[in-house]
Design a protein around this motif. Structure first.
Motif, PDB file in Angstrom:
ATOM      1  N   LEU A 167       0.826  -1.195   0.000  1.00  0.00           N
ATOM      2  CA  LEU A 167       0.000   0.000   0.000  1.00  0.00           C
ATOM      3  C   LEU A 167       0.868   1.256   0.000  1.00  0.00           C
ATOM      4  CD1 LEU A 167      -2.731  -0.966   2.616  1.00  0.00           C
ATOM      5  CD2 LEU A 167      -3.013  -0.792   0.151  1.00  0.00           C
ATOM      6  N   PRO A 168       0.523   2.216  -0.841  1.00  0.00           N
ATOM      7  CA  PRO A 168       1.274   3.474  -0.813  1.00  0.00           C
ATOM      8  C   PRO A 168       0.919   4.271   0.433  1.00  0.00           C
ATOM      9  CG  PRO A 168      -0.585   3.642  -2.322  1.00  0.00           C
ATOM     10  CD  PRO A 168      -0.537   2.213  -1.856  1.00  0.00           C
ATOM     11  N   GLY A 169       1.894   4.957   0.980  1.00  0.00           N
ATOM     12  CA  GLY A 169       1.646   5.790   2.150  1.00  0.00           C
ATOM     13  C   GLY A 169       1.988   7.240   1.863  1.00  0.00           C
ATOM     14  N   ASP A 170       1.114   8.140   2.225  1.00  0.00           N
ATOM     15  CA  ASP A 170       1.360   9.575   2.059  1.00  0.00           C
ATOM     16  C   ASP A 170       0.755  10.284   3.263  1.00  0.00           C
ATOM     17  OD1 ASP A 170       1.734  12.168   1.308  1.00  0.00           O
ATOM     18  OD2 ASP A 170       0.875  11.949  -0.701  1.00  0.00           O
ATOM     19  N   PRO A 171       1.426  10.197   4.407  1.00  0.00           N
ATOM     20  CA  PRO A 171       0.872  10.791   5.627  1.00  0.00           C
ATOM     21  C   PRO A 171       0.568  12.275   5.503  1.00  0.00           C
ATOM     22  CG  PRO A 171       2.706   9.336   6.153  1.00  0.00           C
ATOM     23  CD  PRO A 171       2.689   9.476   4.657  1.00  0.00           C
ATOM     24  N   ALA A 172       1.378  13.008   4.717  1.00  0.00           N
ATOM     25  CA  ALA A 172       1.123  14.440   4.569  1.00  0.00           C
ATOM     26  C   ALA A 172      -0.209  14.697   3.894  1.00  0.00           C
ATOM     27  CB  ALA A 172       2.262  15.080   3.776  1.00  0.00           C
ATOM     28  N   ALA A 173      -0.520  13.889   2.873  1.00  0.00           N
ATOM     29  CA  ALA A 173      -1.812  14.035   2.194  1.00  0.00           C
ATOM     30  C   ALA A 173      -2.951  13.723   3.152  1.00  0.00           C
ATOM     31  CB  ALA A 173      -1.872  13.118   0.982  1.00  0.00           C
ATOM     32  N   GLY A 174      -2.797  12.673   3.943  1.00  0.00           N
ATOM     33  CA  GLY A 174      -3.829  12.333   4.920  1.00  0.00           C
ATOM     34  C   GLY A 174      -4.049  13.436   5.928  1.00  0.00           C
ATOM     35  N   ALA A 175      -2.962  14.032   6.401  1.00  0.00           N
ATOM     36  CA  ALA A 175      -3.080  15.117   7.378  1.00  0.00           C
ATOM     37  C   ALA A 175      -3.780  16.323   6.773  1.00  0.00           C
ATOM     38  CB  ALA A 175      -1.699  15.503   7.888  1.00  0.00           C
ATOM     39  N   ALA A 176      -3.480  16.617   5.507  1.00  0.00           N
ATOM     40  CA  ALA A 176      -4.111  17.764   4.848  1.00  0.00           C
ATOM     41  C   ALA A 176      -5.608  17.535   4.658  1.00  0.00           C
ATOM     42  CB  ALA A 176      -3.438  18.019   3.498  1.00  0.00           C
ATOM     43  N   ILE A 177      -5.963  16.315   4.268  1.00  0.00           N
ATOM     44  CA  ILE A 177      -7.383  15.995   4.089  1.00  0.00           C
ATOM     45  C   ILE A 177      -8.120  16.119   5.417  1.00  0.00           C
ATOM     46  CG2 ILE A 177      -8.986  14.104   3.588  1.00  0.00           C
ATOM     47  CD1 ILE A 177      -6.871  13.154   1.501  1.00  0.00           C
ATOM     48  N   LYS A 178      -7.531  15.585   6.467  1.00  0.00           N
ATOM     49  CA  LYS A 178      -8.192  15.650   7.775  1.00  0.00           C
ATOM     50  C   LYS A 178      -8.330  17.089   8.251  1.00  0.00           C
ATOM     51  CE  LYS A 178      -7.462  12.449  10.811  1.00  0.00           C
ATOM     52  NZ  LYS A 178      -6.918  11.599  11.899  1.00  0.00           N
ATOM     53  N   ALA A 179      -7.304  17.907   8.017  1.00  0.00           N
ATOM     54  CA  ALA A 179      -7.371  19.306   8.445  1.00  0.00           C
ATOM     55  C   ALA A 179      -8.492  20.051   7.720  1.00  0.00           C
ATOM     56  CB  ALA A 179      -6.023  19.989   8.193  1.00  0.00           C
ATOM     57  N   THR A 180      -8.621  19.793   6.422  1.00  0.00           N
ATOM     58  CA  THR A 180      -9.696  20.435   5.663  1.00  0.00           C
ATOM     59  C   THR A 180     -11.056  19.940   6.124  1.00  0.00           C
ATOM     60  OG1 THR A 180      -8.217  20.605   3.751  1.00  0.00           O
ATOM     61  CG2 THR A 180     -10.565  20.895   3.335  1.00  0.00           C
ATOM     62  N   ASP A 181     -11.142  18.644   6.374  1.00  0.00           N
ATOM     63  CA  ASP A 181     -12.386  18.069   6.893  1.00  0.00           C
ATOM     64  C   ASP A 181     -12.791  18.738   8.194  1.00  0.00           C
ATOM     65  OD1 ASP A 181     -14.127  15.189   7.007  1.00  0.00           O
ATOM     66  OD2 ASP A 181     -13.617  16.059   8.958  1.00  0.00           O
ATOM     67  N   ARG A 182     -11.851  18.843   9.123  1.00  0.00           N
ATOM     68  CA  ARG A 182     -12.203  19.379  10.430  1.00  0.00           C
ATOM     69  C   ARG A 182     -12.519  20.871  10.356  1.00  0.00           C
ATOM     70  NH1 ARG A 182     -14.685  17.248  11.407  1.00  0.00           N
ATOM     71  NH2 ARG A 182     -14.928  17.753  13.601  1.00  0.00           N
ATOM     72  N   ALA A 183     -12.013  21.545   9.345  1.00  0.00           N
ATOM     73  CA  ALA A 183     -12.302  22.971   9.196  1.00  0.00           C
ATOM     74  C   ALA A 183     -13.681  23.225   8.613  1.00  0.00           C
ATOM     75  CB  ALA A 183     -11.237  23.628   8.311  1.00  0.00           C
ATOM     76  N   HIS A 184     -14.195  22.266   7.804  1.00  0.00           N
ATOM     77  CA  HIS A 184     -15.383  22.590   7.023  1.00  0.00           C
ATOM     78  C   HIS A 184     -16.511  21.548   7.053  1.00  0.00           C
ATOM     79  CE1 HIS A 184     -13.286  26.026   5.400  1.00  0.00           C
ATOM     80  NE2 HIS A 184     -12.278  25.246   5.045  1.00  0.00           N
ATOM     81  N   VAL A 185     -16.238  20.286   7.365  1.00  0.00           N
ATOM     82  CA  VAL A 185     -17.282  19.256   7.307  1.00  0.00           C
ATOM     83  C   VAL A 185     -17.953  19.128   8.668  1.00  0.00           C
ATOM     84  CG1 VAL A 185     -17.803  16.819   6.905  1.00  0.00           C
ATOM     85  CG2 VAL A 185     -16.105  17.992   5.466  1.00  0.00           C
ATOM     86  N   PHE A 186     -19.267  19.224   8.665  1.00  0.00           N
ATOM     87  CA  PHE A 186     -20.068  19.030   9.879  1.00  0.00           C
ATOM     88  C   PHE A 186     -20.574  17.591   9.854  1.00  0.00           C
ATOM     89  CE2 PHE A 186     -23.638  19.387  12.774  1.00  0.00           C
ATOM     90  CZ  PHE A 186     -23.227  20.344  13.693  1.00  0.00           C
ATOM     91  N   HIS A 187     -20.063  16.755  10.735  1.00  0.00           N
ATOM     92  CA  HIS A 187     -20.321  15.317  10.685  1.00  0.00           C
ATOM     93  C   HIS A 187     -21.624  14.940  11.389  1.00  0.00           C
ATOM     94  CE1 HIS A 187     -16.506  13.517   9.078  1.00  0.00           C
ATOM     95  NE2 HIS A 187     -16.127  14.770   9.261  1.00  0.00           N
ATOM     96  N   PRO A 188     -22.323  13.930  10.870  1.00  0.00           N
ATOM     97  CA  PRO A 188     -23.577  13.493  11.501  1.00  0.00           C
ATOM     98  C   PRO A 188     -23.331  12.717  12.786  1.00  0.00           C
ATOM     99  CG  PRO A 188     -23.037  12.068   9.640  1.00  0.00           C
ATOM    100  CD  PRO A 188     -22.023  13.176   9.645  1.00  0.00           C
ATOM    101  N   TRP A 189     -24.307  12.772  13.681  1.00  0.00           N
ATOM    102  CA  TRP A 189     -24.320  11.985  14.916  1.00  0.00           C
ATOM    103  C   TRP A 189     -23.019  12.154  15.705  1.00  0.00           C
ATOM    104  CZ3 TRP A 189     -29.153  10.914  15.308  1.00  0.00           C
ATOM    105  CH2 TRP A 189     -29.899  10.446  14.222  1.00  0.00           C
ATOM    106  N   ALA A 190     -22.477  13.372  15.772  1.00  0.00           N
ATOM    107  CA  ALA A 190     -21.184  13.539  16.426  1.00  0.00           C
ATOM    108  C   ALA A 190     -21.077  14.895  17.107  1.00  0.00           C
ATOM    109  CB  ALA A 190     -20.057  13.400  15.387  1.00  0.00           C
ATOM    110  N   ALA A 191     -20.374  14.908  18.240  1.00  0.00           N
ATOM    111  CA  ALA A 191     -19.914  16.160  18.831  1.00  0.00           C
ATOM    112  C   ALA A 191     -18.682  16.575  18.045  1.00  0.00           C
ATOM    113  CB  ALA A 191     -19.581  15.960  20.305  1.00  0.00           C
TER     114      ALA A 191
END
Length: 461
Positions: free
Chosen positions: A11-35
């Protein structure tokens, strides 16, 4: 049966890409059934067959099928190709027109639904399917009340959340709009003090009829039941129960709605779970497995009698994206592939020969397992602190520190490369219906390790 999957080492690994995706998610995505401030969503890099993987190169065997919808597995090439082809030919069109993909999807679904449920009203998902099923029942009967079970989940739109019988209803329960809840059979924690399936069935039906009589039969439009409850615990009804409900509905002129959003399209080892019980409802709701969730789609299969009531009067309901061509093309490809590849039969066999026996063997060795129940690719382990008292491993609707034992169990699953479906004191075993025997055994081995963690919280026999 499952597609070839990359090994963890490849499996290819790109931790920097994962971190960037998560940061954008946490900045803008409002998740269901979650605090929102307490969640840490995994950044997913890809998926295929029964597996998905993250940007750090960690691969997980998915025993949750997403949210119990990837019945045909991730990235099935025939379904992906059908979506691509449909997008190139006709990406979208309004629901009031006859479109090939929509018509063919309806035909293929109607071929598989039980009885005369041959008219298909398309929605965007399961909750909207339940909403429209209730509307159809109320219009057909001229009545308003709807009965549904505790320990159920029917969706998060207004009517569907009121029908729901688990705690997710509570924050939105601002006047239940004619919904009355009753106890459905659940022998392991029998609300009727039953000691056998026969007693549970008899007493549950008597309780339901009492509820009908005291609510007023002439006020009740429908009884809505998950054929096999899903998120609430996969409690397979005892023999005779669903036919008994069908008989009560016939006796009192009540519409029977079976919710097969989770149980349908091969999940239980049949196209629809109703086939196990030889019951034909008046309305049947579906979603999820109809196209493995590749493009949002749900619907209501409607009996001839109810459909006839709208030959000369308009049905007062509709959705902009009803029967969306991309979703319907995915459904056509999914159903066709499932038929050609014997996916439903495969799910029945792996469930009966591998998953079921494997879970029962785990239960014999792990004191944290109170009960094993299920069929096909639809199983639950009920985890307990004490087998004798049946005290749940965590309290009902536990949160925070009270839920720590289940959190520890889930973490152990993930550490072993298994992505679990955990709800309250249960872990559900709901892998793709295409899972291979080898993959199923891999998952069982991971569960074995995680249950050793759950065992540390047990206190009794």
């Amino acid at each position: 049966m499952s597609n070839a999957n990359p090994s963890p080492s490849s499996l290819p690994g790109d931790p920097a890409a994962g971190a960037a995706i998560k940061a954008t998610d946490r900045a803008h995505v409002f998740h269901p059934w979650a605090a929102q401030g307490r969640i840490d969503p995994l950044a997913v890099a890809g998926a295929e067959g029964s597996y998905f993987w993250d940007h750090d190169g960690n691969r997980y065997l998915d025993f949750s099928s997403g949210l119990v919808f990837t019945n045909i597995g991730y990235q099935h090439p025939k379904v992906v190709a059908a979506i691509q082809e449909q997008a190139g030919r006709l990406a979208t069109f309004a629901p009031g027109f006859a479109v090939e993909a929509r018509a063919e999807a309806a035909r293929l679904i109607a071929e598989r639904t039980p009885g005369d449920l041959d008219k298909i009203f398309f929605t965007n998902g399961g909750a909207e399917a339940v909403e429209n099923a209730v509307r159809l029942a109320r219009l057909h009967t001229g009545r308003t009340k709807v009965l549904s079970a505790y320990r159920s989940y029917h969706g998060a739109t207004t009517t569907a959340i009121h029908l729901t019988g688990d705690p997710r209803r509570w924050p939105s329960d601002q006047g239940a709009a004619g919904v009355v809840h009753f106890w459905a059979p659940y022998l392991y924690r029998s609300p009727f003090h039953a000691t056998s399936e026969e007693q549970e069935c008899e007493r549950a039906l008597a309780h339901l009829e009492d509820t009908i009589v005291f609510e007023g039969p002439g006020t009740i439009a429908a009884i809505v039941l998950e054929t096999v409850p899903g998120t609430a615990g996969i409690m397979v009804p005892p023999p005779g129960y669903l036919p008994g409900v069908r008989a009560l509905c016939d006796r009192y002129g009540i519409v029977l709605v079976l919710d097969e959003v989770m149980a349908g399209f091969g999940r239980t080892g049949r196209w629809f779970a109703a086939e196990h019980f030889d019951v034909v409802p008046d309305l049947l709701t579906f979603a999820k497995g109809v196209n493995s969730g590749y493009v949002p789609l749900g619907g209501v299969a409607i009996s001839a009698e109810i459909a006839a009531g709208f030959e000369d009067r308009p049905y007062p309901g509709g959705l902009t994206y009803s029967g969306h061509p991309l979703a319907c093309a995915a459904a056509v490809a999914t159903i066709t592939a499932m038929a050609e590849e014997g996916v439903v039969e495969h799910a029945a066999r792996i469930g009966a020969d591998v998953i079921g026996p494997g879970l029962r063997e785990l239960a014999a060795r792990h004191p944290s397992v109170g009960e094993v129940r299920g069929l096909g690719m639809f199983w639950a382990l009920e985890l307990v602190r004490d087998r004798d008292t049946r005290e749940p491993l965590v309290p009902y609707n536990a949160a925070g520190e009270a839920a720590a034992p289940m959190a520890a169990f889930a973490a152990a699953c993930r550490k072993a490369g298994l992505w679990p479906f955990v709800n309250m004191n249960r872990t559900h075993v709901v892998p793709p219906c295409t899972i291979t025997e080898e993959e199923a055994k891999e998952g069982l081995a991971a569960l074995d390790a995680a249950l050793s963690v759950a065992d540390t919280y047990t206190t009794g026999g």
